[in-house]
Design an enzyme around this catalytic site. Structure first.
Site, PDB file in Angstrom:
ATOM      1  N   GLY A 187     -10.338  38.865  -8.531  1.00  0.00           N
ATOM      2  CA  GLY A 187     -10.117  40.125  -7.834  1.00  0.00           C
ATOM      3  C   GLY A 187     -11.280  40.588  -6.986  1.00  0.00           C
ATOM      4  O   GLY A 187     -11.301  41.723  -6.511  1.00  0.00           O
ATOM      5  N   ASP A 217       3.255  36.430   4.118  1.00  0.00           N
ATOM      6  CA  ASP A 217       2.638  37.559   3.417  1.00  0.00           C
ATOM      7  C   ASP A 217       1.404  38.079   4.142  1.00  0.00           C
ATOM      8  O   ASP A 217       0.814  39.080   3.720  1.00  0.00           O
ATOM      9  CB  ASP A 217       2.268  37.161   1.975  1.00  0.00           C
ATOM     10  CG  ASP A 217       1.341  35.959   1.919  1.00  0.00           C
ATOM     11  OD1 ASP A 217       1.731  34.897   2.442  1.00  0.00           O
ATOM     12  OD2 ASP A 217       0.242  36.071   1.354  1.00  0.00           O
TER      13      ASP A 217
END
Length: 466
Positions: free
Chosen positions: A133, A261
């Site tokens: 992340g 995406d």
């Protein structure tokens, strides 16, 4: 009408306007930002902060909102990691979503557009899979450079809004590790992706698809005007995609990862990973080392966006007939051709006279550039200020043909700006990007980045002086 880039930003008051929650709980997942050991402000966008009423924030307030992610007044709390699917190098992947970022805030800008502030590197989410992340500091620096350069060259792009170094050491396989960490915030006109529609179609959620189509028309395209909103939206998006493809080409830019995406519903370029600018008019030039087949090489970017539009059309078939969608898809090559000639004329600083009249000029330019005697940026600098150009690299039949086409064109750009007095164009090839990063990595010297951003913005002002 000749293409014109976005106008200079202007001051506007802060106006929170959270609309994403109108789409319901299935659009995203509430998340929290990671707790970082340090917060060092490395970049603050002092052009675009004023457009959304945040230019008066102190440095500590800035770090509180864009390093620790304390909510902005009357805005999202908590932020949302958006859900989507996507084709990645044309392989469908239903296991993706915002894996290292979230939608942090929504607000209105100086043109009353609904804008998103969203993060990259802000920590894990339900969609992180095996990732940490995080974002490398180098990745953030590269995105500053990409967005600044593209904005200057007339590409509709997200703006790198903030970059905060966070004091962690990250392990990465594609650069020397451990490497420095950062969290970045983008300012964008929507983070709704083609992949958002693909996920809803895969789940056969007709109700949410209708709601999403209405949301996009209302907030990005001036509202619904027909009885076929899905077709209406698709027409808008296809036109924007054609403009995006055209602007990439005239900028000499290669995005690198044009997956579904990574394409949003407003046709605004964003999500920069392995990007590059090609020095020469090189059709097969690629940005990503892993793009072995050249799927997203320089010349195939219009094809990639056309293919992505077909996937969006397939998703929209959930709520509308196929034939009108196919008709829009079939019109894309013409829309792209018209947009490309318009953008090309804009960068040359000459009046666009329509596709039929512009095409001979652009074809002659491409044939000349294919000789690779001059870089793309040098070409546009030289011919943007003088016709003909008396240099050895332009002494060929191909450039003679181009000079003849140029000689008949009306100039629409002022050339008294100091940028036009230089013999060297403002370019951004990989060697310079690496040099700028090396100064930061080795000596913590941010001056080369600061100087480059100012040089890019200076060129942008020259190009907008019509």
């Amino acid at each position: 009408m000749p293409y014109k880039p976005q106008a200079e930003p202007a001051k506007s008051p802060y106006r929170a306007d959270v609309k994403i929650t109108d789409l319901g709980e299935k659009i995203g997942d509430p998340v929290s930002a990671a707790q970082f050991p340090k917060h060092i402000l490395r970049f603050r966008n002092d052009r675009w902060d004023q457009t959304i009423g945040l230019s008066d924030l102190s440095e500590e307030e800035w770090l509180n909102h864009f390093g620790r992610f304390a909510p902005l007044p009357d805005n999202l709390d908590p932020p949302l990691a958006l859900r989507y699917h996507g084709h990645q190098f044309r392989n469908y992947n239903p296991e993706i979503g915002d894996g290292r970022g979230f939608l942090f805030a929504q607000l209105r800008d100086h043109e009353n557009r609904l804008m998103d502030l969203a993060t990259k590197g802000s920590g894990t989410t339900p969609w992180s899979r095996s990732g940490d992340g995080r974002l490398t500091l180098k990745g953030g620096v590269r995105e500053i450079l990409a967005t600044e350069m593209l904005e200057a060259l007339g590409v509709e792009t997200s703006k790198t809004f903030a970059l905060v170094e966070t004091g962690e050491k990250l392990e990465r396989g594609d650069e020397p590790s451990p490497t420095r960490s950062a969290v970045m915030t983008r300012l964008s006109h929507s983070h709704i992706r083609f992949g958002t529609f693909q996920r809803i179609a895969a789940e056969r959620n007709e109700e949410l698809m209708h709601v999403l189509v209405d949301y996009c028309l209302t907030h990005f395209y001036g509202g619904k005007k027909t009885d076929n909103p899905a077709i209406e939206l698709f027409e808008h998006v296809a036109a924007k995609a054609a403009q995006l493809a055209a602007s990439y080409m005239t900028a000499g830019f290669v995005h690198g990862v044009l997956n579904t995406d990574n394409i949003n519903i407003t046709g605004e370029s964003f999500d920069y990973g392995p990007w590059r600018f090609t020095p020469y008019w090189e059709p097969g030039f690629t940005a990503a080392y892993f793009d072995q087949e050249g799927l997203y090489c320089f010349a195939r970017q219009p094809e990639a966006l056309h293919w992505n539009l077909a996937q969006l059309a397939s998703a929209l078939r959930l709520i509308c007939d196929s034939d009108p969608l196919v008709a829009v898809l079939e019109g894309f090559p013409k829309s792209y051709g018209e947009a490309f000639t318009e953008h090309f004329c804009w960068r040359l600083g000459v009046k666009s006279e329509g596709f039929d009249k512009d095409k001979p000029l652009v074809v002659a330019a491409e044939q000349a550039l294919n000789l690779k005697t001059v870089t793309i940026d040098q070409f546009f600098l030289d011919w943007g200020r003088s016709v003909p150009v008396d240099k050895e690299e332009y002494k060929s039949d191909e450039f003679n043909a181009f000079a003849k086409e140029m000689g008949e064109r009306k100039r629409v750009r002022a050339t008294n700006h100091d940028y036009w007095k230089s013999d060297t164009p403002c370019s951004l090839h990989i060697e310079e990007v690496e040099t700028i990063w090396d100064a930061i990595a080795q000596d913590d010297d941010w001056q080369p980045l600061t100087r480059k951003v100012e040089a890019i913005r200076n060129m942008g002002r020259a190009l907008r002086d019509m």
